[in-house]
Design an enzyme around this catalytic site. Structure first.
Site, PDB file in Angstrom:
ATOM      1  N   PRO A  75       0.842  -1.212   0.000  1.00  0.00           N
ATOM      2  CA  PRO A  75       0.000   0.000   0.000  1.00  0.00           C
ATOM      3  C   PRO A  75       0.869   1.252   0.000  1.00  0.00           C
ATOM      4  O   PRO A  75       1.501   1.583   1.002  1.00  0.00           O
ATOM      5  CB  PRO A  75      -0.812  -0.129   1.296  1.00  0.00           C
ATOM      6  CG  PRO A  75       0.011  -1.013   2.175  1.00  0.00           C
ATOM      7  CD  PRO A  75       0.741  -1.957   1.273  1.00  0.00           C
ATOM      8  N   ASP A 117       5.809   2.271   2.105  1.00  0.00           N
ATOM      9  CA  ASP A 117       4.903   1.149   2.327  1.00  0.00           C
ATOM     10  C   ASP A 117       4.188   1.372   3.661  1.00  0.00           C
ATOM     11  O   ASP A 117       4.818   1.325   4.720  1.00  0.00           O
ATOM     12  CB  ASP A 117       5.712  -0.152   2.348  1.00  0.00           C
ATOM     13  CG  ASP A 117       4.839  -1.397   2.443  1.00  0.00           C
ATOM     14  OD1 ASP A 117       3.665  -1.275   2.852  1.00  0.00           O
ATOM     15  OD2 ASP A 117       5.340  -2.489   2.121  1.00  0.00           O
ATOM     16  N   HIS A 118       2.870   1.596   3.595  1.00  0.00           N
ATOM     17  CA  HIS A 118       2.136   1.954   4.803  1.00  0.00           C
ATOM     18  C   HIS A 118       1.989   0.775   5.774  1.00  0.00           C
ATOM     19  O   HIS A 118       1.560   0.965   6.919  1.00  0.00           O
ATOM     20  CB  HIS A 118       0.752   2.502   4.435  1.00  0.00           C
ATOM     21  CG  HIS A 118       0.276   3.578   5.360  1.00  0.00           C
ATOM     22  ND1 HIS A 118       0.713   3.708   6.659  1.00  0.00           N
ATOM     23  CD2 HIS A 118      -0.597   4.605   5.173  1.00  0.00           C
ATOM     24  CE1 HIS A 118       0.130   4.736   7.233  1.00  0.00           C
ATOM     25  NE2 HIS A 118      -0.677   5.307   6.365  1.00  0.00           N
ATOM     26  N   ARG A 119       2.337  -0.424   5.353  1.00  0.00           N
ATOM     27  CA  ARG A 119       2.353  -1.540   6.298  1.00  0.00           C
ATOM     28  C   ARG A 119       3.521  -1.398   7.271  1.00  0.00           C
ATOM     29  O   ARG A 119       3.446  -1.845   8.418  1.00  0.00           O
ATOM     30  CB  ARG A 119       2.492  -2.876   5.545  1.00  0.00           C
ATOM     31  CG  ARG A 119       1.364  -3.226   4.613  1.00  0.00           C
ATOM     32  CD  ARG A 119       1.700  -4.474   3.811  1.00  0.00           C
ATOM     33  NE  ARG A 119       2.924  -4.322   3.039  1.00  0.00           N
ATOM     34  CZ  ARG A 119       3.498  -5.294   2.322  1.00  0.00           C
ATOM     35  NH1 ARG A 119       2.948  -6.507   2.304  1.00  0.00           N
ATOM     36  NH2 ARG A 119       4.603  -5.069   1.644  1.00  0.00           N
TER      37      ARG A 119
END
Length: 474
Positions: free
Chosen positions: A268, A444-446
């Site tokens: 994401p 990467d929003h994770r």
């Protein structure tokens, strides 16, 4: 005379589990004598162009693939005529030496040596199938077998006549039951691939080339005729076909496309932007260029920005990490392999500088110069394209201000550097002309929360706005 034998060199895995490579060019020809480790071919993997060294010293007996052919790992690409080390052991033996002192013929009483792999510089190739005295052929002749022919008894009937080899291109002549004769139609690998793509059985195509060779034009003509018989559409004329150019998707571009799709749909992405006044950084760059310590070293805004990224990571280590889906772990790197996106004639590559975090500004500048020069020459080694932990893409060199860069697979962040432009800027409540740059950060929003990404981008901007801020961060 010294006995000889044929050894094959099979296309090795050139790194990272790659399954195929394209033969770009041969550096040798049939009949050439080569030394051990001499470069014999240039091939393109999905990541880079690689030179293949010879695993043997001997004479080139056959080139099994033509330039432009995509070959699977493990397939034979070249055969060598080399000295048979076993001949010295059997020298003088009444049942081992040939009457004329040449290579001993293999008979039923002397079983073939089991195939074995022999290690070489670039992987495992050279699988020995069997030995025998090879037939020396003039350069440019056609080879109709993939390995050394078995010794033919004196009484055996000669092979069927074939058209003069000197006027035929090097083609494979395999025995596959594609026609009533049990012999595969004569064609080159690119032509066979074209036929497969068009769904055409070459057994139905009449070859107009030398010796009945099926050419690309023969396949295209057959395809057009078949289209006329089964559809009402009109086949485009030659002039209409020239209105478009089709390029096969392969090599570096194919790998890059697959990697970007994987990254875009598996991680994401979040992108943030920050425009900063880099006048002080450009002044510093000018001073460094004029200093004796950096004499002969290429310095650019990328050099300073790369160093700033490395410094900003110290306080924001989450951007230097990886999401391990298989183990369900977050891997935080305690080192930085800094990737630099490089546009090359073969497509985008992202080689990385190993352990960039430990380099001085001088060392970083030197590594950047070597990395970009090697990438543009298409000589980047596969090892330099793997293992990156964070990347930079310099879109400013194309006059672009900002963008939304896609993460390099396996990395948590990528920084895009925009063009440095003169623009009106407020300084001490007054309007002034300053040099400004836009920074784009995708993460990467994770792995990276919005706060962490924002802090990193803010720190990076602070360093480029006032390089003296480094003193508060280290």
């Amino acid at each position: 005379m010294t006995a000889t034998m044929i050894k094959e060199f099979r296309l090795p895995d050139l790194g990272e589990g790659l399954t195929e490579s394209e033969i770009l060019s041969w550096k040798v020809a049939v009949g050439d004598t080569v030394a051990l480790n001499q470069v014999i071919a240039e091939v393109e993997t999905a990541k880079a162009v690689v030179e293949l060294p010879s695993p043997f010293a001997g004479v080139v007996a056959a080139l099994h693939e033509q330039p432009g052919t995509v070959v699977e790992v493990g397939k034979p690409i070249v055969s060598f005529e080399v000295e048979d080390a076993r001949s010295s052991e059997s020298a003088g033996s009444s049942n081992g030496a040939a009457p004329n002192g040449g290579a001993a013929s293999q008979t039923d009483e002397a079983p073939a040596t089991p195939a074995k792999r022999e290690p070489n510089l670039v992987g495992y190739g050279a699988v020995v199938e069997h030995s025998g005295r090879p037939v020396r052929r003039a350069r440019g002749t056609v080879r109709t077998d993939a390995v050394a022919p078995a010794a033919v008894p004196p009484a055996a009937a000669p092979p069927a006549a074939v058209p003069p080899a000197a006027v035929l291109p090097a083609v494979e002549h395999e025995t596959a039951a594609d026609s009533g004769t049990g012999e595969r139609p004569r064609s080159t690998p690119p032509v066979r691939k074209l036929a497969r793509d068009l769904g055409i059985d070459l057994a139905n195509v009449r070859g107009t080339g030398p010796g009945g060779l099926i050419t690309r034009e023969d396949v295209q003509s057959f395809s057009g005729a078949r289209h006329d018989d089964t559809a009402t559409d009109v086949v485009p004329s030659a002039s209409e076909r020239e209105r478009e150019t089709r390029t096969p998707i392969k090599g570096v571009r194919k790998f890059t496309a697959a990697a970007m799709v994987q990254s875009a749909f598996s991680a994401p992405h979040v992108t943030e932007f920050l425009t900063v006044d880099v006048t002080a950084t450009m002044d510093l760059l000018a001073r460094l260029k004029g200093s004796k310590a950096f004499e002969g070293v290429k310095l650019t805004p990328l050099t300073i920005a790369a160093k700033a990224v490395l410094i900003a990571l110290r306080n924001n280590p989450t951007l230097n990490s990886r999401w391990d889906e298989e183990r369900q772990e977050i891997v935080q790197f305690n080192y930085v392999n800094l990737g630099i996106a490089a546009a090359t004639p073969r497509g985008l590559t992202v080689p990385n500088i190993k352990d960039a975090h430990g380099l001085s500004l001088h060392g970083l500048a030197t590594e950047l110069s070597e990395l970009t020069a090697t990438a543009r020459a298409g000589k980047t080694a596969p090892a330099e394209l793997s293992g990156g932990t964070i990347s930079i893409t310099n879109i400013g060199v194309f006059g672009i201000d900002a963008g939304t860069p896609i993460l390099n697979p396996g990395e948590a962040a990528i920084v895009a550097l925009g063009a440095v432009r003169k623009a009106p800027w407020v300084v001490n409540d007054e309007l002034a002309v300053r040099q400004v740059m836009s920074l784009s950060l995708s993460f990467d929003h994770r792995l990276v929360d919005g706060e962490q990404g924002s802090r990193f981008l803010s720190d990076l901007g602070a360093i480029l706005t006032d390089p003296a801020m480094v003193m508060t961060m280290v």
